[in-house]
Design a protein around this motif. Structure first.
Motif, mmCIF file in Angstrom:
data_model
loop_
_atom_site.group_PDB
_atom_site.id
_atom_site.type_symbol
_atom_site.label_atom_id
_atom_site.label_comp_id
_atom_site.label_asym_id
_atom_site.label_seq_id
_atom_site.Cartn_x
_atom_site.Cartn_y
_atom_site.Cartn_z
ATOM 1 N N LEU A 143 0.861 -1.183 0.000
ATOM 2 C CA LEU A 143 0.000 0.000 0.000
ATOM 3 C C LEU A 143 0.897 1.232 0.000
ATOM 4 O O LEU A 143 1.981 1.212 0.560
ATOM 5 C CB LEU A 143 -0.880 0.031 1.248
ATOM 6 C CG LEU A 143 -1.955 -1.053 1.363
ATOM 7 C CD1 LEU A 143 -2.695 -0.919 2.690
ATOM 8 C CD2 LEU A 143 -2.935 -0.988 0.195
ATOM 9 N N ASP A 144 0.418 2.307 -0.617
ATOM 10 C CA ASP A 144 1.140 3.568 -0.478
ATOM 11 C C ASP A 144 0.205 4.620 0.117
ATOM 12 O O ASP A 144 -1.007 4.398 0.263
ATOM 13 C CB ASP A 144 1.781 4.011 -1.802
ATOM 14 C CG ASP A 144 0.778 4.361 -2.881
ATOM 15 O OD1 ASP A 144 -0.333 4.839 -2.544
ATOM 16 O OD2 ASP A 144 1.103 4.173 -4.069
ATOM 17 N N ALA A 145 0.778 5.749 0.463
ATOM 18 C CA ALA A 145 0.032 6.765 1.211
ATOM 19 C C ALA A 145 -1.075 7.392 0.370
ATOM 20 O O ALA A 145 -2.104 7.815 0.886
ATOM 21 C CB ALA A 145 0.995 7.839 1.719
ATOM 22 N N HIS A 146 -0.866 7.436 -0.934
ATOM 23 C CA HIS A 146 -1.881 7.987 -1.824
ATOM 24 C C HIS A 146 -3.149 7.131 -1.794
ATOM 25 O O HIS A 146 -4.265 7.641 -1.652
ATOM 26 C CB HIS A 146 -1.284 8.067 -3.235
ATOM 27 C CG HIS A 146 -2.263 8.424 -4.296
ATOM 28 N ND1 HIS A 146 -2.411 7.686 -5.442
ATOM 29 C CD2 HIS A 146 -3.152 9.428 -4.384
ATOM 30 C CE1 HIS A 146 -3.356 8.228 -6.194
ATOM 31 N NE2 HIS A 146 -3.821 9.282 -5.579
ATOM 32 N N MET A 147 -2.977 5.822 -1.872
ATOM 33 C CA MET A 147 -4.137 4.909 -1.804
ATOM 34 C C MET A 147 -4.870 5.070 -0.480
ATOM 35 O O MET A 147 -6.108 5.104 -0.446
ATOM 36 C CB MET A 147 -3.674 3.451 -1.894
ATOM 37 C CG MET A 147 -2.915 3.073 -3.139
ATOM 38 S SD MET A 147 -2.212 1.409 -2.875
ATOM 39 C CE MET A 147 -1.113 1.292 -4.282
ATOM 40 N N VAL A 148 -4.115 5.155 0.600
ATOM 41 C CA VAL A 148 -4.735 5.261 1.921
ATOM 42 C C VAL A 148 -5.488 6.585 2.043
ATOM 43 O O VAL A 148 -6.589 6.638 2.593
ATOM 44 C CB VAL A 148 -3.681 5.094 3.039
ATOM 45 C CG1 VAL A 148 -4.263 5.426 4.405
ATOM 46 C CG2 VAL A 148 -3.128 3.667 3.027
ATOM 47 N N GLY A 149 -4.926 7.645 1.481
ATOM 48 C CA GLY A 149 -5.609 8.941 1.491
ATOM 49 C C GLY A 149 -6.970 8.855 0.830
ATOM 50 O O GLY A 149 -7.959 9.396 1.332
ATOM 51 N N HIS A 150 -7.043 8.151 -0.302
ATOM 52 C CA HIS A 150 -8.342 7.972 -0.963
ATOM 53 C C HIS A 150 -9.282 7.125 -0.114
ATOM 54 O O HIS A 150 -10.480 7.392 -0.054
ATOM 55 C CB HIS A 150 -8.147 7.321 -2.337
ATOM 56 C CG HIS A 150 -7.829 8.327 -3.409
ATOM 57 N ND1 HIS A 150 -8.693 9.328 -3.765
ATOM 58 C CD2 HIS A 150 -6.728 8.484 -4.172
ATOM 59 C CE1 HIS A 150 -8.141 10.055 -4.724
ATOM 60 N NE2 HIS A 150 -6.948 9.565 -4.986
ATOM 61 N N ALA A 151 -8.740 6.116 0.545
ATOM 62 C CA ALA A 151 -9.583 5.266 1.401
ATOM 63 C C ALA A 151 -10.222 6.103 2.509
ATOM 64 O O ALA A 151 -11.377 5.894 2.873
ATOM 65 C CB ALA A 151 -8.755 4.129 1.992
ATOM 66 N N LEU A 152 -9.477 7.084 3.011
ATOM 67 C CA LEU A 152 -9.988 7.905 4.112
ATOM 68 C C LEU A 152 -11.175 8.755 3.676
ATOM 69 O O LEU A 152 -11.971 9.199 4.510
ATOM 70 C CB LEU A 152 -8.883 8.826 4.646
ATOM 71 C CG LEU A 152 -7.675 8.123 5.275
ATOM 72 C CD1 LEU A 152 -6.611 9.139 5.660
ATOM 73 C CD2 LEU A 152 -8.108 7.312 6.486
ATOM 74 N N GLU A 153 -11.297 8.973 2.354
ATOM 75 C CA GLU A 153 -12.417 9.787 1.872
ATOM 76 C C GLU A 153 -13.761 9.105 2.111
ATOM 77 O O GLU A 153 -14.781 9.764 2.218
ATOM 78 C CB GLU A 153 -12.256 10.062 0.370
ATOM 79 C CG GLU A 153 -11.073 10.964 0.058
ATOM 80 C CD GLU A 153 -10.857 11.108 -1.447
ATOM 81 O OE1 GLU A 153 -11.157 10.159 -2.192
ATOM 82 O OE2 GLU A 153 -10.383 12.171 -1.855
#
Ligand SMILES: Nc1nc2c(ncn2[C@@H]2O[C@H](COP(=O)(O)OP(=O)(O)O)[C@@H](O)[C@H]2O)c(=O)[nH]1
Ligand SMILES: [Mg+2]
Ligand SMILES: [Zn+2]
Ligand SMILES: [Zn+2]
Length: 264
Positions: A143-153
């Protein structure tokens, strides 16, 4: 590292839909997230060996920017974010479902699940009643931080809660990718052999806590617990170590206490 295997901004899917084919925020469900980051997506074309180092630095630098944004998002909401890393099958999802079952009702929680394919683990998490979001990385191995940022949406989680991020099963490159978490927690099961901390030192160096899981199986194996701990401390003198059996429940109290202590 991962530029070699071509993972990164590939065919990542959130709940089965590509994060790059969808219009921004198309996968938002409910009112939980409010995470917004404006950015453009660049897709690296084929690359030569000579540019590899530069590209790796660029990837990690960009990742670190997204990670800092995630970290601020967590801090603003007093959310404890944990990045669970291990090889496949060490018991991450089992440990999570047991943890969620025990803490539910007392602590707001949510889970981000990372796997190359399937939503099996998110389904296992949702069966406990805790919200989960599956990220499928396709050929990607972390996982990278960009993917996790989208998940947080789209993932609902109340302030003061705990976000568990189950990373792709892989003891190598997830060590290099900061997701904005407070801590990496490395889960090593006793069936994997006591030498893994010195074979994969980056991961054990990056983790604050090592959970030695499946200790119920110790009577049936040749696994030197003392040696394993010595190896882990050799690569990371400050690492904390807990012994757990996610299936029998042994050691779960220590893990739950550790979680309480980390909450902001
Ligand atoms: N004996 C034993 N088996 C476990 C334990 N934790 C997980 N398992 C088993 O290990 C297998 C992989 O577990 P899973 O949670 O899917 O691992 P993950 O790939 O790291 O998420 C499953 O068959 C689990 O039942 C444990 O503490 N003891
Ligand atoms: Mg799993
Ligand atoms: Zn990777
Ligand atoms: Zn994006």
């Amino acid at each position: 590292m991962c530029t070699v295997c071509g993972c990164g901004e590939g065919d990542t899917k959130l709940e089965g839909q590509s994060i790059h084919q969808l219009p921004p925020h198309a996968f938002i469900r409910g009112a939980g997230g409010h995470h917004h980051h404006a950015h453009t997506h660049s897709h690296a074309p084929g690359m030569t060996q000579a540019r590899m180092v530069q590209i790796e630095q660029d990837i990690l630098g960009k990742n670190n920017q997204y990670a800092a944004r995630n970290r601020q998002w967590f801090a603003d909401r007093a959310i404890l974010a944990l990045n669970l890393v291990s090889s496949p099958g060490s018991g991450k999802t089992t440990l999570l479902t047991e943890t969620l079952t025990r803490l539910q009702g007392n602590v707001p929680m949510a889970v981000v699940e990372g796997d190359q394919q399937t939503s099996n683990d998110a389904d296992r998490i949702r069966a406990t009643g805790v919200p989960a979001l599956q990220i499928n990385t396709g050929k990607g191995c972390h996982l990278d931080a960009h993917m996790v940022g989208h998940a947080l949406e789209s993932l609902p989680i109340d302030n003061g809660g705990i976000l568990f991020i189950e990373n792709v099963g892989n003891l190598v490159c997830p060590a290099a990718f900061d997701l904005g978490e407070a801590h990496k927690v490395v889960i090593l099961s006793v069936t994997e052999g006591e030498d893994k901390p010195i074979k994969y030192p980056d991961m054990f160096h990056a983790a604050n806590l090592m959970i030695l899981n499946k200790i119920d199986l110790l009577p049936y194996l040749r696994f030197d617990v003392a040696k394993c701990e010595e190896y882990a401390r050799r690569v990371n003198p400050n690492i904390q170590i807990l012994h757990v059996s996610a299936t029998s429940g042994e050691g779960m109290e220590g893990w739950l206490n550790w979680l309480q202590q980390q909450r902001p």
